[in-house]
Design a protein around this motif. Structure first.
Motif, PDB file in Angstrom:
ATOM      1  N   SER A  13       0.828  -1.207   0.000  1.00 26.55           N
ATOM      2  CA  SER A  13       0.000   0.000   0.000  1.00 26.55           C
ATOM      3  C   SER A  13       0.862   1.257   0.000  1.00 26.55           C
ATOM      4  O   SER A  13       0.566   2.232  -0.709  1.00 26.55           O
ATOM      5  N   LEU A  14       1.931   1.247   0.793  1.00 25.60           N
ATOM      6  CA  LEU A  14       2.853   2.380   0.803  1.00 25.60           C
ATOM      7  C   LEU A  14       3.514   2.553  -0.562  1.00 25.60           C
ATOM      8  O   LEU A  14       3.634   3.670  -1.080  1.00 25.60           O
ATOM      9  N   LEU A  15       3.929   1.454  -1.150  1.00 22.04           N
ATOM     10  CA  LEU A  15       4.641   1.497  -2.417  1.00 22.04           C
ATOM     11  C   LEU A  15       3.736   1.990  -3.545  1.00 22.04           C
ATOM     12  O   LEU A  15       4.123   2.853  -4.342  1.00 22.04           O
ATOM     13  N   VAL A  16       2.525   1.466  -3.603  1.00 20.66           N
ATOM     14  CA  VAL A  16       1.597   1.838  -4.674  1.00 20.66           C
ATOM     15  C   VAL A  16       1.182   3.299  -4.561  1.00 20.66           C
ATOM     16  O   VAL A  16       1.070   4.015  -5.560  1.00 20.66           O
ATOM     17  N   GLU A  17       0.974   3.777  -3.350  1.00 19.91           N
ATOM     18  CA  GLU A  17       0.514   5.153  -3.164  1.00 19.91           C
ATOM     19  C   GLU A  17       1.620   6.161  -3.424  1.00 19.91           C
ATOM     20  O   GLU A  17       1.368   7.283  -3.877  1.00 19.91           O
ATOM     21  N   ALA A  18       2.873   5.777  -3.170  1.00 18.09           N
ATOM     22  CA  ALA A  18       3.968   6.736  -3.269  1.00 18.09           C
ATOM     23  C   ALA A  18       4.626   6.765  -4.643  1.00 18.09           C
ATOM     24  O   ALA A  18       5.170   7.804  -5.053  1.00 18.09           O
ATOM     25  N   THR A  19       4.595   5.670  -5.387  1.00 18.87           N
ATOM     26  CA  THR A  19       5.311   5.588  -6.664  1.00 18.87           C
ATOM     27  C   THR A  19       4.914   6.662  -7.666  1.00 18.87           C
ATOM     28  O   THR A  19       5.791   7.259  -8.320  1.00 18.87           O
ATOM     29  N   PRO A  20       3.623   6.985  -7.860  1.00 21.86           N
ATOM     30  CA  PRO A  20       3.277   8.041  -8.826  1.00 21.86           C
ATOM     31  C   PRO A  20       3.919   9.383  -8.505  1.00 21.86           C
ATOM     32  O   PRO A  20       4.311  10.123  -9.418  1.00 21.86           O
ATOM     33  N   PHE A  21       4.027   9.711  -7.226  1.00 22.77           N
ATOM     34  CA  PHE A  21       4.627  10.988  -6.849  1.00 22.77           C
ATOM     35  C   PHE A  21       6.133  10.976  -7.100  1.00 22.77           C
ATOM     36  O   PHE A  21       6.725  11.999  -7.447  1.00 22.77           O
ATOM     37  N   LEU A  22       6.755   9.813  -6.919  1.00 20.45           N
ATOM     38  CA  LEU A  22       8.178   9.701  -7.221  1.00 20.45           C
ATOM     39  C   LEU A  22       8.417   9.900  -8.713  1.00 20.45           C
ATOM     40  O   LEU A  22       9.331  10.623  -9.125  1.00 20.45           O
TER      41      LEU A  22
END
Length: 337
Positions: A13-22
């Motif tokens: 959940s952390l990875l999926v939510e943060a990847t677009p912003f990265l």
């Protein structure tokens, strides 16, 4: 088995939510690094150290870089004759005070919008104070590595009249042992460094793509590691220990500052990492993580040492840690009052 499933769910959940912003941050940073000439902005910088420090702290809105890219840009600013207050202010604030991080923090803390403004405000305040302290040293050469100091323009020359350093070109590498310069691609013209023929748009697009791939490869690995650490801490450590540590107004701040220093997660996505601790730790400690981490962490110390001497990095670390602790402790005391 339930703990493993819980940890895996939290990690994903952390990875999926943060990847677009990265991805967005990497793309924006790469585009500006190739297309924008920051030297033109230096001519508009005020001479007053305080105003220059404030300007540098806000430069991140024009050059949105994370803590991996702020050191090279700050180095270029110094070699272009920018005031030390401007360069130090940018160095400390740019990873946080930029539209990408602002938006990511807003999305992460959508139920606590005040955290966004606290984060930006405290970052600017800490950065301006430290930049003003460094501005007392008129000549920053004693704080810089010799291979960097030799390229600084003379204090007697105005920035516009100073000789342009070859280090200001795109793809420039400074060899710490020999001080030689190497270019990996002819992008100097796009960065306004030297008078080379104008590069074609296809060359610029290829350079932007290369920078994006390189940054995403490096920062993506850090994001995966940070998400894994956050999930492991939440699942493996007994909740009673975390609660005991996280509810203390002082211990919670120290714990989160240490965590920010060790984890070294990119500022583009660190708000999602901190969000996983928001229900356990105090508001001040979450702010300490969000403010201190992008300024000084294990990952960017090695980058800082390529430009600054050890004592200068130590000064930056101590000042940033002290000011962050004092201000976030005041937040804890204010929210509990």
């Amino acid at each position: 088995m339930s703990q493993l499933n819980q940890g895996l769910t939290l990690f994903l959940s952390l990875l999926v939510e943060a990847t677009p912003f990265l991805l967005l941050g990497v793309a924006f940073s790469s585009i500006l690094a190739v297309l924008v000439d920051e030297r033109k902005l230096i001519n508009w910088v005020p001479k007053n150290p305080v105003l220059a420090a404030i300007s540098g702290s806000l430069f991140g809105c024009l050059f949105p870089v994370c803590e991996c890219g702020n050191v090279p840009v700050a180095r270029r600013l110094l070699m272009q004759g920018a005031p030390s207050a401007l360069a130090i202010g940018f160095l400390l604030a740019a990873p946080t005070v930029n539209p990408i991080v602002f938006w990511a923090t807003w999305i992460a803390f959508r139920d606590q919008p005040s955290m966004v403004f606290w984060r930006v405000g405290l970052t600017i305040l800490v950065s301006v104070i430290i930049a003003c302290v460094f501005s007392v040293q008129k000549d920053l050469r004693p704080f810089l590595q010799p291979t960097i100091a030799r390229y600084l323009p003379s204090l007697e020359l105005k920035p516009s009249a100073a000789a342009v350093s070859p280090l200001l070109s795109g793809g420039t590498y400074l060899m710490q042992s020999t001080g030689t310069v190497k270019l990996d691609r002819p992008l100097a013209a796009t960065l306004g460094a030297v008078a080379l023929p104008q590069e074609s748009w296809s060359t610029k697009a290829r350079a932007i793509l290369e920078m994006m791939l390189q940054e995403f490869r490096e920062l993506g690995a850090v994001l995966v590691m940070g998400s894994a650490i956050a999930a492991t801490v939440q699942v493996a450590i007994p909740r009673e220990w975390i609660l005991a540590l996280g509810q203390g107004p002082i211990t919670s701040i120290l714990a989160m500052m240490l965590l920010a220093w060790v984890v070294s997660i990119c500022s583009t996505v660190d708000s999602f990492f901190a969000l996983s601790f928001a229900s356990i730790f105090t508001s001040g400690s979450i702010l300490a993580f969000l403010v201190f981490g992008p300024m000084i962490d294990l990952k960017n110390i090695s980058l800082l040492l390529t430009t600054f001497k050890t004592r200068a990095v130590l000064y930056l670390f101590v000042l940033a840690a002290q000011l962050t602790f004092v201000f976030t402790l005041a937040v804890n005391l204010y929210t509990n009052w």
